[in-house]
Design an enzyme around this catalytic site. Structure first.
Site, PDB file in Angstrom:
ATOM      1  N   TYR A 106       9.686  11.663   0.444  1.00 33.53           N
ATOM      2  CA  TYR A 106       9.614  10.241   0.758  1.00 33.53           C
ATOM      3  C   TYR A 106       8.857  10.149   2.072  1.00 33.53           C
ATOM      4  O   TYR A 106       9.409  10.320   3.152  1.00 33.53           O
ATOM      5  CB  TYR A 106      11.025   9.646   0.855  1.00 33.53           C
ATOM      6  CG  TYR A 106      11.070   8.198   1.251  1.00 33.53           C
ATOM      7  CD1 TYR A 106      10.112   7.297   0.811  1.00 33.53           C
ATOM      8  CD2 TYR A 106      12.090   7.721   2.070  1.00 33.53           C
ATOM      9  CE1 TYR A 106      10.166   5.958   1.173  1.00 33.53           C
ATOM     10  CE2 TYR A 106      12.162   6.387   2.445  1.00 33.53           C
ATOM     11  CZ  TYR A 106      11.189   5.513   1.992  1.00 33.53           C
ATOM     12  OH  TYR A 106      11.240   4.177   2.361  1.00 33.53           O
ATOM     13  N   ASP A 145       7.308   9.105  -3.349  1.00 33.61           N
ATOM     14  CA  ASP A 145       6.735   7.901  -2.768  1.00 33.61           C
ATOM     15  C   ASP A 145       5.924   8.356  -1.567  1.00 33.61           C
ATOM     16  O   ASP A 145       6.484   8.634  -0.504  1.00 33.61           O
ATOM     17  CB  ASP A 145       7.846   6.935  -2.367  1.00 33.61           C
ATOM     18  CG  ASP A 145       7.331   5.723  -1.606  1.00 33.61           C
ATOM     19  OD1 ASP A 145       6.097   5.587  -1.466  1.00 33.61           O
ATOM     20  OD2 ASP A 145       8.170   4.924  -1.147  1.00 33.61           O
TER      21      ASP A 145
END
Length: 251
Positions: A106, A145
């Site tokens: 992330y 992400d």
């Protein structure tokens, strides 16, 4: 093999929005989550899935960041975080398998006004070094992400976003540098001109109007590109401001 990645924007929240049904339907060999926003003592029985091992990296700050991986095959080893990162934000998990490494991340958001861009740039350099060290040993699958739309095709309104987080020149350059080190953006490799997004703002009915960004990726080392069978963006799946993405590999 099937790999899935999803920024769930809070695992406890998405459990109430069909996560279990999607998880069981997609039947992934490895399923990575980002932005889980929870601690280990908040895991409930409904978050455990029969036939899967689960690995979790929580942020020190409660209700923030965090990553998790569910996998059918037990890895040889598991590493949390990356060398030199002392932020305690729970952003990376690395699984080692006999024929490859699987890394989920992330990536930090640069924040409004690019207030956290300096931290992000240093973090990305450490992450790239981490991937390159792994790649010297065996092939790498990197997902998550990544908080950047690499090219103009990857977001609805590129012209108005050149100085905004997620599409700044600096962030895009880091992705360019990573790919130049011997990696492939699997979706763009298979579908060079297809327009699909994986994230939409909650504002102004962006998802309904499909005003989105492609900021979630499966990146593979070049020596795996011939094994890439398909890369999917499941933009019909709701429950988060991101949608899941999939990678099918000929393993």
């Amino acid at each position: 093999m099937k790999f899935v990645s999803w920024n769930v924007n809070g695992l406890r929240a998405v459990m109430k929005k069909g996560f279990k049904e999607f998880f069981e339907r997609v039947d992934a060999d490895v399923f990575a989550l980002q932005e889980t926003k929870m601690q280990a003592d908040q895991i409930t029985s409904e978050m455990e899935f029969e036939g899967y091992y689960r690995y979790m990296n929580s942020a020190e700050r409660k209700g923030y960041s965090g990553t998790m991986v569910y996998c059918k095959e037990e890895p040889i080893s598991v590493q949390y975080d990356i060398e030199g990162d002392t932020s305690m934000e729970g952003r990376v998990i690395t699984l080692e398998y006999p024929n490859y490494y699987f890394v989920t991340a992330y990536v930090p958001n640069s924040k409004e006004g690019l207030a956290r861009l300096g931290f992000r740039m240093e973090w990305e350099d450490r992450l790239r070094d981490h991937l390159n060290r792994l790649k010297e040993v065996k092939p790498v699958i990197y997902t998550g992400d990544l908080n950047v739309a690499h090219e103009e095709i990857d977001l609805k309104n590129p012209q108005s976003n050149h100085k905004n987080p997620g599409f700044s020149d600096e962030e895009r350059q880091k992705m360019t540098e990573l790919l130049a080190d011997g990696y492939i953006d699997s979706f763009r490799y298979l579908y060079p001109k297809e327009v699909k997004y994986s994230w939409w703002s909650y504002r102004a009915a962006a998802r309904e109007r499909n005003v989105g960004w492609r900021i979630d990726y499966f990146i593979v080392s070049e020596n795996l590109k011939e094994k890439v069978k398909n890369a999917l963006i499941d933009d019909e799946v709701k429950g988060s401001d991101h949608c899941p993405i999939e990678l099918e590999m000929d393993f």
